[in-house]
Scaffold this active site. Structure first.
Site, PDB file in Angstrom:
ATOM      1  N   CYS A 161       0.781  -1.293  -0.131  1.00 39.69           N
ATOM      2  CA  CYS A 161       0.016  -0.114  -0.010  1.00 39.69           C
ATOM      3  C   CYS A 161       0.859   1.370  -0.144  1.00 39.69           C
ATOM      4  O   CYS A 161       1.470   1.427  -1.069  1.00 39.69           O
ATOM      5  CB  CYS A 161      -1.031   0.054   1.114  1.00 39.69           C
ATOM      6  SG  CYS A 161      -2.235   1.171   0.882  1.00 39.69           S
TER       7      CYS A 161
ATOM      8  N   HIS B  73      -3.742  -4.927  -0.057  1.00 44.92           N
ATOM      9  CA  HIS B  73      -3.286  -5.207   1.150  1.00 44.92           C
ATOM     10  C   HIS B  73      -3.355  -6.484   1.420  1.00 44.92           C
ATOM     11  O   HIS B  73      -4.596  -7.296   1.483  1.00 44.92           O
ATOM     12  CB  HIS B  73      -4.439  -4.649   2.275  1.00 44.92           C
ATOM     13  CG  HIS B  73      -4.037  -3.476   2.490  1.00 44.92           C
ATOM     14  ND1 HIS B  73      -3.190  -2.816   3.477  1.00 44.92           N
ATOM     15  CD2 HIS B  73      -4.603  -2.317   2.149  1.00 44.92           C
ATOM     16  CE1 HIS B  73      -3.261  -1.652   3.489  1.00 44.92           C
ATOM     17  NE2 HIS B  73      -4.142  -1.200   2.665  1.00 44.92           N
TER      18      HIS B  73
ATOM     19  N   GLU C  32      -2.500  -8.706   3.635  1.00 41.76           N
ATOM     20  CA  GLU C  32      -2.933  -9.341   5.027  1.00 41.76           C
ATOM     21  C   GLU C  32      -4.356  -9.122   5.168  1.00 41.76           C
ATOM     22  O   GLU C  32      -4.865  -9.536   6.228  1.00 41.76           O
ATOM     23  CB  GLU C  32      -1.996  -8.334   5.916  1.00 41.76           C
ATOM     24  CG  GLU C  32      -2.393  -6.866   6.151  1.00 41.76           C
ATOM     25  CD  GLU C  32      -2.174  -5.981   5.106  1.00 41.76           C
ATOM     26  OE1 GLU C  32      -1.473  -6.308   4.149  1.00 41.76           O
ATOM     27  OE2 GLU C  32      -2.122  -4.717   5.451  1.00 41.76           O
TER      28      GLU C  32
END
Lengths: 256, 203
Positions: free
Chosen positions: B79, B181, B183
């Site tokens: 990001c 992202h 994650e």
């Protein structure tokens, strides 16, 4: 192409889910982490946790809960309820929340929107707007819908955008809880007035209501609680309904 | 050990949690010296470009990142961390980035909602070990208002359509970057992180 999002919302009291979630697969339906994992399994795009007690005493409980949730799920989640300071936002984000939702405090101290946006980035600042109609205009309400703020909704939506909000969570108080559909006109009027993503909330009774608000209502995402909690529809079933009608969704099927 | 650079730009803990879930040995650090001990480095981050660069410089983390890359260790920018890899940004003024990849950072034009928020598909421009096992066109989670424009097309691993195509992942040698992202991208994101860990030989 950007997918429309389906967002289940869980009400939290202390460290428990309230409003009776009833998943057959869950031994403990009041466990927020268990519910979160189940919704991710069903294909939820994001989750929202609303701290409905939100007192100073329960603040710490929520921060700890956020860490537990962030440790278990790998989709984004927003935390809302009683958030009124940069420090409080910092603690929740630091604990692992992706976004915070500010409601009453945004109305009374609107500079909080800009401060939070500047420090943490607009993408984590959701401004929740509770709207009710009356005298031919949609007005903003605060204190969980209990107090009128005498601000016109579209004007407020534009102001929160200017102040640096990253997203608007728009709830129609009139429709909330009636399961008779979202307020499409309200949602469209806000979605057209701002260039921020708008999450529609209040009134979902079934997949067709979600379809209607994501298309005619011009919402970018639809939030729903009871239709998912009581197992009437799974998130996956709603997404299947949308996909069959040509709405871009993430089915989470494509992977390996 | 994978070191996640923690320079006070939010969301770092989510990256740590995601790595812990896949069983990778990982830690957060703001200490430039710890980068030397790492097998691989992740530069996460959300927020403003200028402020992030200032913080990296204050901790000498900018130089440590460049050093780490020069020793051949894999680096993954996520990001804002992805955008910081580039030469410069036009986010609210002009800011110099880490310069590990030539190119700049620009704002989305009018006609699209900003931020670009939600799940969007990632279309490959070439094959990469980073996306091994992830089908072309898979949705990942994005939340950003600016996008990168690499100076060299060869750096682009993948593109995403948002009012036009933008480069959503790059690779230049041992430097990798993703605008989304991983994650927060459920199963597909997990595979990307596992692939990165394999590159770092920690899993």
């Amino acid at each position: 192409m950007l997918a429309k999002r389906i967002i289940p919302c869980l009400d939290i009291k202390g460290d428990r889910v309230v409003k009776g979630v009833s998943f057959k697969s869950l031994a403990d339906a009041g466990d927020p982490v268990g519910c979160a994992v189940e919704y991710q399994r069903q294909g939820a795009d994001e989750l929202v946790f609303l701290d409905i007690t939100a007192t100073l005493d329960t603040r710490e409980t929520m921060v700890n809960l956020v860490t537990d949730i962030a440790g278990e799920i790998s989709i984004p989640f927003t935390v809302g309820g009683g958030i009124g300071s940069v420090d409080h936002i910092h603690r929740l984000l630091d604990a692992g929340a992706d976004k915070v939702s500010i409601n009453t405090a945004a109305v009374y101290t609107p500079e909080l929107i800009g401060e939070a946006s500047k420090i943490f980035g607009a993408q984590c600042v959701v401004v929740a707007i509770d709207a009710a109609s009356g005298d031919g205009a949609w007005k903003v309400y605060t204190h969980s819908g209990g107090r009128p703020a005498d601000i016109e909704v579209v004007r407020w939506a534009k102001e929160v955008e200017e102040r640096g909000a990253g997203e608007i969570l728009l709830t129609s108080i009139d429709s909330d809880g009636h399961k008779a559909g979202y307020d499409k006109e309200l949602t469209a009027s806000v979605a057209e007035a701002v260039s921020l993503p708008v999450i529609a909330s209040g009134g979902a009774g079934g997949p067709e209501d979600i379809y209607a608000v994501l298309t005619g209502g011009k919402a970018d995402a639809a939030l729903a609680a009871s239709i998912f909690h009581y197992g009437a529809f799974s998130v996956g079933e709603v997404k299947e309904f949308l996909a069959e009608r040509g709405v871009t969704i993430n089915s989470f099927q494509k992977r390996t | 050990m994978i070191v996640i650079v923690d320079f006070g730009a939010g969301n770092t803990r989510s990256v740590l949690f995601a790595l812990q879930r896949i069983g990778a040995d990982a830690c957060l650090t703001a200490d430039a010296a710890e980068l030397k001990e790492a097998n691989g480095v992740i530069l996460p981050g959300v927020g403003a470009f200028g402020r992030a660069m200032e913080r990296l410089k204050r901790g000498n983390l900018d130089a440590a990142l460049v050093d780490s890359v020069s020793t051949g260790k894999p680096l993954l920018g996520i990001c804002l961390g992805y955008q910081l890899l580039f030469s410069e940004s036009h986010e609210h003024g002009h800011h110099v980035g880490l310069g590990l990849i030539k190119g700049d950072v620009l704002s989305f034009g009018k006609g699209v909602k900003i931020p670009h928020m939600g799940w969007n598909s990632v279309e490959y421009r070439k094959s990469s070990c980073l996306f091994e096992g992830v089908e072309n066109g898979t949705f990942f989670y994005f939340a950003h208002s600016f996008f990168v424009r690499p100076a060299e097309h060869a750096a682009a691993l993948a593109v995403t359509d948002y009012g036009g195509e933008f480069v959503s992942s790059v690779q230049s040698g041992n430097v990798f970057g993703v605008q989304f992202h991983p994650e927060k991208s459920a199963g597909a994101g997990r595979v990307v992180l596992e692939n990165f860990c394999r590159l770092c030989r920690v899993s």
